[in-house]
Design an enzyme around this catalytic site. Structure first.
Site, PDB file in Angstrom:
ATOM      1  NE  ARG A  86       9.364  -2.844  16.043  1.00 11.45           N
ATOM      2  CZ  ARG A  86       9.435  -1.572  16.419  1.00 11.45           C
ATOM      3  NH1 ARG A  86       9.259  -0.607  15.527  1.00 11.45           N
ATOM      4  NH2 ARG A  86       9.689  -1.266  17.676  1.00 11.45           N
ATOM      5  CE1 TYR A 108       0.841   7.895   2.427  1.00 11.21           C
ATOM      6  CE2 TYR A 108       1.254   5.622   1.841  1.00 11.21           C
ATOM      7  CZ  TYR A 108       0.444   6.578   2.422  1.00 11.21           C
ATOM      8  OH  TYR A 108      -0.742   6.206   3.001  1.00 11.21           O
ATOM      9  CG  LEU A 141       0.372  -2.314  14.112  1.00 11.07           C
ATOM     10  CD1 LEU A 141       1.881  -2.506  13.927  1.00 11.07           C
ATOM     11  CD2 LEU A 141      -0.241  -3.538  14.786  1.00 11.07           C
ATOM     12  CG  HIS A 165      -4.333   9.796   0.155  1.00  9.06           C
ATOM     13  ND1 HIS A 165      -2.978   9.723  -0.110  1.00  9.06           N
ATOM     14  CD2 HIS A 165      -4.491   9.334   1.419  1.00  9.06           C
ATOM     15  CE1 HIS A 165      -2.356   9.234   0.965  1.00  9.06           C
ATOM     16  NE2 HIS A 165      -3.246   8.998   1.898  1.00  9.06           N
ATOM     17  CE  LYS A 176      -3.582   4.745   0.424  1.00  9.49           C
ATOM     18  NZ  LYS A 176      -2.172   4.589   0.816  1.00  9.49           N
ATOM     19  CG  ASN A 218       4.201  -6.395  12.010  1.00 11.26           C
ATOM     20  OD1 ASN A 218       4.252  -6.720  13.194  1.00 11.26           O
ATOM     21  ND2 ASN A 218       4.538  -5.184  11.597  1.00 11.26           N
ATOM     22  CE  LYS A 267       7.252   3.024   8.551  1.00 17.79           C
ATOM     23  NZ  LYS A 267       7.973   3.469   9.783  1.00 17.79           N
ATOM     24  CG  ASP A 310      -1.870   1.167   1.245  1.00 21.51           C
ATOM     25  OD1 ASP A 310      -2.972   0.996   0.705  1.00 21.51           O
ATOM     26  OD2 ASP A 310      -1.503   2.241   1.769  1.00 21.51           O
TER      27      ASP A 310
HETATM   28  N1  LIG Z   1      -5.214   6.398   3.585  1.00 24.12           N
HETATM   29  C1  LIG Z   1      -4.639   7.095   4.517  1.00 24.12           C
HETATM   30  O1  LIG Z   1      -4.966   8.282   4.724  1.00 24.12           O
HETATM   31  C2  LIG Z   1      -3.557   6.465   5.348  1.00 24.12           C
HETATM   32  C3  LIG Z   1      -3.088   7.126   6.494  1.00 24.12           C
HETATM   33  C4  LIG Z   1      -2.096   6.496   7.258  1.00 24.12           C
HETATM   34  C5  LIG Z   1      -1.631   5.252   6.872  1.00 24.12           C
HETATM   35  N2  LIG Z   1      -2.087   4.642   5.729  1.00 24.12           N
HETATM   36  C6  LIG Z   1      -1.593   3.318   5.279  1.00 24.12           C
HETATM   37  O2  LIG Z   1      -1.656   2.396   6.368  1.00 24.12           O
HETATM   38  C7  LIG Z   1      -0.349   1.862   6.601  1.00 24.12           C
HETATM   39  C8  LIG Z   1      -0.168   1.528   8.060  1.00 24.12           C
HETATM   40  O3  LIG Z   1      -0.402   2.661   8.869  1.00 24.12           O
HETATM   41  P1  LIG Z   1       0.747   3.471   9.623  1.00 24.12           P
HETATM   42  O4  LIG Z   1       2.015   3.263   8.898  1.00 24.12           O
HETATM   43  O5  LIG Z   1       0.286   4.860   9.791  1.00 24.12           O
HETATM   44  O6  LIG Z   1       0.790   2.863  11.062  1.00 24.12           O
HETATM   45  P2  LIG Z   1       0.873   1.397  11.712  1.00 24.12           P
HETATM   46  O7  LIG Z   1       1.115   0.358  10.668  1.00 24.12           O
HETATM   47  O8  LIG Z   1      -0.293   1.259  12.610  1.00 24.12           O
HETATM   48  O9  LIG Z   1       2.143   1.538  12.658  1.00 24.12           O
HETATM   49  C9  LIG Z   1       3.446   1.735  12.151  1.00 24.12           C
HETATM   50  C10 LIG Z   1       4.357   2.054  13.337  1.00 24.12           C
HETATM   51  O10 LIG Z   1       4.376   0.928  14.216  1.00 24.12           O
HETATM   52  C11 LIG Z   1       5.704   0.437  14.352  1.00 24.12           C
HETATM   53  N3  LIG Z   1       5.626  -1.031  14.315  1.00 24.12           N
HETATM   54  C12 LIG Z   1       5.335  -1.801  13.263  1.00 24.12           C
HETATM   55  N4  LIG Z   1       5.333  -3.111  13.592  1.00 24.12           N
HETATM   56  C13 LIG Z   1       5.639  -3.156  14.915  1.00 24.12           C
HETATM   57  C14 LIG Z   1       5.815  -4.225  15.815  1.00 24.12           C
HETATM   58  N5  LIG Z   1       5.666  -5.508  15.431  1.00 24.12           N
HETATM   59  N6  LIG Z   1       6.123  -3.930  17.111  1.00 24.12           N
HETATM   60  C15 LIG Z   1       6.269  -2.633  17.495  1.00 24.12           C
HETATM   61  N7  LIG Z   1       6.124  -1.582  16.686  1.00 24.12           N
HETATM   62  C16 LIG Z   1       5.808  -1.833  15.390  1.00 24.12           C
HETATM   63  C17 LIG Z   1       6.482   0.996  13.165  1.00 24.12           C
HETATM   64  O11 LIG Z   1       7.840   1.209  13.519  1.00 24.12           O
HETATM   65  P3  LIG Z   1       9.112   0.877  12.568  1.00 24.12           P
HETATM   66  O12 LIG Z   1       8.743   1.204  11.155  1.00 24.12           O
HETATM   67  O13 LIG Z   1      10.161   1.780  13.138  1.00 24.12           O
HETATM   68  O14 LIG Z   1       9.418  -0.577  12.760  1.00 24.12           O
HETATM   69  C18 LIG Z   1       5.781   2.321  12.939  1.00 24.12           C
HETATM   70  O15 LIG Z   1       6.276   3.315  13.828  1.00 24.12           O
HETATM   71  C19 LIG Z   1       0.561   2.985   6.108  1.00 24.12           C
HETATM   72  O16 LIG Z   1       1.902   2.562   5.936  1.00 24.12           O
HETATM   73  C20 LIG Z   1      -0.139   3.359   4.837  1.00 24.12           C
HETATM   74  O17 LIG Z   1       0.123   2.411   3.834  1.00 24.12           O
HETATM   75  C21 LIG Z   1      -3.056   5.247   4.981  1.00 24.12           C
END
Ligand SMILES: NC(=O)c1ccc[n+]([C@@H]2O[C@H](COP(=O)([O-])OP(=O)(O)OC[C@H]3O[C@@H](n4cnc5c(N)ncnc54)[C@H](OP(=O)(O)O)[C@@H]3O)[C@@H](O)[C@H]2O)c1
Length: 286
Positions: free
Chosen positions: A244, A56, A198, A114, A81, A248, A238, A51
């Site tokens: 990780r 980005y 997460l 988006h 997006k 995951n 992510k 994704d």
């Molecule tokens: N459509 C939208 O508006 C929108 C908005 C936000 C996100 N997204 C999409 O959703 C995806 C995921 O959301 P997100 O990146 O915001 O947040 P997330 O996946 O909920 O969390 C990512 C964070 O958690 C940490 N992490 C990941 N796996 C872990 C584990 N096993 N243990 C501890 N910490 C862990 C990562 O650290 P490290 O990377 O340092 O390991 C990073 O800081 C994005 O990458 C993107 O593709 C879309």
């Protein structure tokens, strides 16, 4: 590349007949220069769904990783997006062409608006949606959907356009179930994609999760990803951390019992649990 270590990721069928792997890999905030490495590690771990987004700035890294992997394009599901500055139809047409150039592909599996940006462009996200319909007709986007659309935005698309979005990608995690939007999507055949599954790592210290994780011999992150999988959400956590990225993906050898699901459900804080912007007022143009 060798066969992935696990082939157990369920496929969710979208309302247009295409399938999407339920668990994928997110790259929001992954620096462009690190993206190819992170996505390459994800492919080695078995992920087949990435994704990304124009916003980005790292679609090129996703394309580089795909080519370096030796995987067939058809075996990987890629979402991108439309950036917030490109909602005008001609800008959107140029934007998807740029996305495909960055990815090095002649199609994207899923292309999303988006953000709805209801306070910009005269509130007209319907014209933008109709341009995405065009991309689906000409084959450059196999599936099309939206992101951060609220119920009123989805209702307006239903009234004023012909194609129901295949997905709505919304903030959703144990602290914020985004229940009304999620329920509307499920009732209308729009698959829910949970972003920040997460809660960007912020909820992983919660004692409820540590307790369940300790009993199951899993990590809090694995417990949360499993919670999403059992709810039927499409998720793409992510990480740039190799251990990780592997962790995951390793969520298919256990299941949460109903009592544990209930304990995690009880972490919902409603609107107070939202960490990201409110889609009804968000008006950011990068
Ligand atoms: N459509 C939208 O508006 C929108 C908005 C936000 C996100 N997204 C999409 O959703 C995806 C995921 O959301 P997100 O990146 O915001 O947040 P997330 O996946 O909920 O969390 C990512 C964070 O958690 C940490 N992490 C990941 N796996 C872990 C584990 N096993 N243990 C501890 N910490 C862990 C990562 O650290 P490290 O990377 O340092 O390991 C990073 O800081 C994005 O990458 C993107 O593709 C879309």
């Amino acid at each position: 590349m060798s066969t992935p270590p696990s082939n157990t990721v369920p496929t969710i069928e979208l309302n247009d007949g295409h399938g999407i792997p339920q668990l994928g890999f997110g790259v929001f905030q992954t620096p462009p220069k690190e993206t190819a490495t992170a996505v390459g590690l994800a492919f080695e771990a078995g992920y087949r769904h990435v994704d990304t987004a124009e916003m980005y700035g790292n679609e090129g890294g996703v394309g580089d990783a795909l080519r370096a992997s030796g995987l067939d394009r058809a075996d990987v599901f890629i979402t991108s997006k439309l950036n917030n500055g490109f909602h005008e139809p001609d800008d959107a047409r140029k934007a998807i062409a740029d996305t495909l150039t960055e990815l090095g592909s002649d199609y994207v599996d899923l292309f999303l608006i988006h953000w709805p940006l209801p306070t910009l462009y005269g509130g007209d996200y319907v014209s933008t949606w109709k341009v995405l319909e065009e991309f689906q007709r000409d084959g450059r986007a196999r599936s099309i959907g939206v992101s951060n659309f609220q119920v009123e935005h989805l209702e307006r698309l239903a009234a004023e356009s012909d194609v129901v979005p295949a997905v709505n990608q919304i903030e959703l995690h144990p602290n914020f179930h985004n229940a009304e939007v999620d329920a509307y999507g499920r009732e209308h055949g729009i698959a829910t994609q949970a972003w920040a599954p997460l809660a960007e790592g912020m909820l992983l210290g919660d004692p409820v999760l540590s307790d369940i994780a300790g009993r199951l011999g899993k990590s809090p992150a694995q417990v949360v990803i499993r919670w999403h999988i059992q709810r039927g959400n499409i998720v793409f956590p992510k990480s740039v951390t190799p251990a990780r990225i592997i962790e995951n993906f390793d969520v298919f050898d256990f299941a949460l019992e109903p009592a544990d699901v209930q304990s995690i459900d009880a972490l919902d804080r409603g609107e107070a649990g939202r960490n990201g912007p409110d889609p009804s007022t968000f008006a950011y143009i990068p």
